[in-house]
Design a protein around this motif. Structure first.
Motif, PDB file in Angstrom:
ATOM      1  N   GLU A   1       0.835  -1.237  -0.020  1.00 54.59           N
ATOM      2  CA  GLU A   1       0.080   0.091  -0.157  1.00 54.59           C
ATOM      3  C   GLU A   1       0.867   1.281  -0.004  1.00 54.59           C
ATOM      4  OE1 GLU A   1       0.231  -1.479   4.201  1.00 54.59           O
ATOM      5  OE2 GLU A   1      -0.035  -2.313   2.246  1.00 54.59           O
ATOM      6  N   HIS A   2       2.242   1.162   0.090  1.00 55.96           N
ATOM      7  CA  HIS A   2       3.051   2.208   0.021  1.00 55.96           C
ATOM      8  C   HIS A   2       3.686   2.433  -1.314  1.00 55.96           C
ATOM      9  CE1 HIS A   2       3.361   2.101   4.601  1.00 55.96           C
ATOM     10  NE2 HIS A   2       2.093   2.492   4.154  1.00 55.96           N
ATOM     11  N   ILE A   3       3.313   1.664  -2.415  1.00 54.00           N
ATOM     12  CA  ILE A   3       3.936   1.796  -3.541  1.00 54.00           C
ATOM     13  C   ILE A   3       3.002   2.395  -4.747  1.00 54.00           C
ATOM     14  CG2 ILE A   3       4.632   0.289  -5.591  1.00 54.00           C
ATOM     15  CD1 ILE A   3       5.228  -1.759  -3.395  1.00 54.00           C
ATOM     16  N   VAL A   4       3.555   3.358  -5.569  1.00 54.30           N
ATOM     17  CA  VAL A   4       2.859   3.618  -6.765  1.00 54.30           C
ATOM     18  C   VAL A   4       3.505   3.501  -8.199  1.00 54.30           C
ATOM     19  CG1 VAL A   4       1.775   5.896  -7.825  1.00 54.30           C
ATOM     20  CG2 VAL A   4       1.530   5.534  -5.343  1.00 54.30           C
ATOM     21  N   LEU A   5       2.792   2.758  -9.175  1.00 50.92           N
ATOM     22  CA  LEU A   5       3.536   2.440 -10.252  1.00 50.92           C
ATOM     23  C   LEU A   5       3.028   3.595 -11.028  1.00 50.92           C
ATOM     24  CD1 LEU A   5       2.666  -1.136 -10.579  1.00 50.92           C
ATOM     25  CD2 LEU A   5       4.841  -0.212  -9.596  1.00 50.92           C
ATOM     26  N   ILE A   6       3.989   4.301 -11.964  1.00 48.31           N
ATOM     27  CA  ILE A   6       3.733   5.128 -13.068  1.00 48.31           C
ATOM     28  C   ILE A   6       4.567   4.886 -14.251  1.00 48.31           C
ATOM     29  CG2 ILE A   6       4.083   7.684 -13.636  1.00 48.31           C
ATOM     30  CD1 ILE A   6       4.159   8.457 -10.843  1.00 48.31           C
ATOM     31  N   GLY A   7       3.670   4.758 -15.424  1.00 51.13           N
ATOM     32  CA  GLY A   7       4.125   4.531 -16.723  1.00 51.13           C
ATOM     33  C   GLY A   7       3.964   3.197 -17.148  1.00 51.13           C
ATOM     34  N   ALA A   8       3.371   2.328 -16.160  1.00 53.21           N
ATOM     35  CA  ALA A   8       3.318   1.129 -16.642  1.00 53.21           C
ATOM     36  C   ALA A   8       2.561   0.645 -17.810  1.00 53.21           C
ATOM     37  CB  ALA A   8       2.883  -0.015 -15.542  1.00 53.21           C
ATOM     38  N   ARG A   9       3.173  -0.439 -18.619  1.00 54.23           N
ATOM     39  CA  ARG A   9       2.420  -0.912 -19.908  1.00 54.23           C
ATOM     40  C   ARG A   9       2.907  -2.110 -20.542  1.00 54.23           C
ATOM     41  NH1 ARG A   9       6.332   3.153 -20.579  1.00 54.23           N
ATOM     42  NH2 ARG A   9       7.761   2.962 -22.292  1.00 54.23           N
ATOM     43  N   ASP A  10       3.652  -2.960 -19.635  1.00 52.89           N
ATOM     44  CA  ASP A  10       4.134  -4.074 -19.979  1.00 52.89           C
ATOM     45  C   ASP A  10       4.118  -4.824 -18.743  1.00 52.89           C
ATOM     46  OD1 ASP A  10       5.150  -6.480 -20.971  1.00 52.89           O
ATOM     47  OD2 ASP A  10       7.009  -5.796 -21.654  1.00 52.89           O
ATOM     48  N   VAL A  11       2.922  -5.361 -18.256  1.00 53.52           N
ATOM     49  CA  VAL A  11       2.864  -6.061 -16.929  1.00 53.52           C
ATOM     50  C   VAL A  11       2.645  -7.553 -17.214  1.00 53.52           C
ATOM     51  CG1 VAL A  11       1.562  -6.190 -14.957  1.00 53.52           C
ATOM     52  CG2 VAL A  11       2.037  -4.026 -15.949  1.00 53.52           C
ATOM     53  N   ASP A  12       3.386  -8.311 -16.722  1.00 58.36           N
ATOM     54  CA  ASP A  12       3.187  -9.778 -17.121  1.00 58.36           C
ATOM     55  C   ASP A  12       1.713 -10.321 -16.265  1.00 58.36           C
ATOM     56  OD1 ASP A  12       5.464 -10.274 -18.377  1.00 58.36           O
ATOM     57  OD2 ASP A  12       6.833 -10.218 -16.711  1.00 58.36           O
ATOM     58  N   LYS A  13       1.216 -11.525 -16.539  1.00 57.25           N
ATOM     59  CA  LYS A  13       0.127 -11.953 -15.815  1.00 57.25           C
ATOM     60  C   LYS A  13       0.217 -12.021 -14.561  1.00 57.25           C
ATOM     61  CE  LYS A  13      -3.287 -15.860 -16.309  1.00 57.25           C
ATOM     62  NZ  LYS A  13      -3.811 -17.133 -17.050  1.00 57.25           N
ATOM     63  N   GLY A  14       1.586 -12.512 -13.950  1.00 57.57           N
ATOM     64  CA  GLY A  14       1.575 -13.057 -12.348  1.00 57.57           C
ATOM     65  C   GLY A  14       1.542 -11.635 -11.743  1.00 57.57           C
TER      66      GLY A  14
END
Length: 315
Positions: free
Chosen positions: A167-180
């Protein structure tokens, strides 16, 4: 904001399979990093590169994970170095190297903060474990390992588990995320702004929401900036390019907005590969991003150029 900055390079490439990210720290330095930071009045010391191994066992026998021993050894050294920098009251600025180095950075930072917030600026989520990874490359695992998930050798770097809470993480810009990884993001309710989200909302809104979200929960924010978060048309010197990324202009806006965050406690810039670059474009623009993070503006850059010209004319 004036800071006491200590730069440390981590010439690591074994978190993936493309040689060259080990040359990233020196490539960024050669693009004028020290001069630029000093030009905006920062108190900056370059502590050189960590002495780390550059060869290792390609794959552990019977396990879907590569070069474990070399990466753990280097991460332990980095964790100790980052911890010492913070203990001295300075700001760690870590230059990669591939993104596996984040395990060491976060292990060093989290020793000094109870609730570290992490901005993960990246085309990838880097939340794989050996069980979910399609490659076994550790540069796709550092965020999972920092949460305490995955191979025990990685989760125990620094001598403890759980450097950062989901809950202390923010992802920015992701566009290649694996299924797991997508499954983990949904299960842990991890906050994510995809590249499309940023385009839709605007970077100013994304950064404002991110800083507010983390500030309410955390006692410090770490920025982990993977340059492949930016579209490869503008940042060609990366080993895992993904099309339709964030623009350089958007990224420059992001770091300028983060420069005003008083609770920014550490930063790393990773995955610059000079061997894949074009005319040192990626290294030079990365220096622009780092400069902006520490208060450089278009006006201050012009002043620095004028001062250099006058010095040259005087000689």
């Amino acid at each position: 904001m004036k800071r006491k900055i200590s730069i440390v390079g981590v010439p690591m490439w074994l978190g993936q399979t493309r040689y060259g990210t080990n040359l990233g720290p020196q490539g960024i330095r050669c693009a004028g990093l020290m001069e630029r930071l000093k030009g905006v009045g920062q108190d900056v010391v370059d502590e050189g590169n960590l002495p780390i191994g550059i060869t290792g066992c390609f794959r552990q026998s019977g396990e879907n994970i590569k070069n474990v021993k070399t990466l753990v050894d280097s991460s332990e050294k980095l964790a100790a170095k980052v911890s010492n920098i913070i203990q001295e009251g300075r700001f760690p600025l870590v230059l990669g190297g591939d993104h596996s180095i984040a395990m060491g950075t976060l292990a060093g930072v989290a020793k000094h903060y109870k609730n570290v917030g992490v901005i993960w600026y990246d085309a990838h989520a880097d939340m794989n474990t050996p069980e979910t990874s399609p490659t076994g490359n550790i540069h796709g695992m550092p965020l999972a390992a920092s949460m305490g998930l995955g191979h025990s050798a990685l989760t125990n770097i620094g001598g403890y588990q759980g450097k950062v809470k989901p809950e202390h993480i923010v992802l920015i810009g992701a566009r290649d995320v694996d299924k797991g990884e997508q499954q983990l993001i949904e299960e842990k309710h991890i906050k994510m702004y995809t590249a499309n989200d940023v385009k839709r909302l605007g970077m100013e809104v994304v950064i404002a929401e991110t800083v507010r979200y983390l500030s309410e929960r955390c006692d410090g924010i770490h920025l982990s900036f993977d340059v492949d978060g930016i579209d490869p048309a503008e940042f060609p010197g990366v080993g895992t390019p993904v099309a339709d990324g964030l623009s350089y202009k958007e990224s420059l806006q992001a770091v300028r907005l983060l420069a005003a965050a008083e609770n920014l406690i550490s930063a790393e810039f990773v995955e610059v590969n000079p061997l894949l670059d074009k005319d040192d474009m990626t290294a030079r623009l990365t220096v622009n991003l780092i400069g902006a993070l520490f208060g450089e503006t278009a006006k201050s850059k012009q002043v620095q150029r004028t001062d250099r010209k006058r010095s040259a004319e005087a000689i």
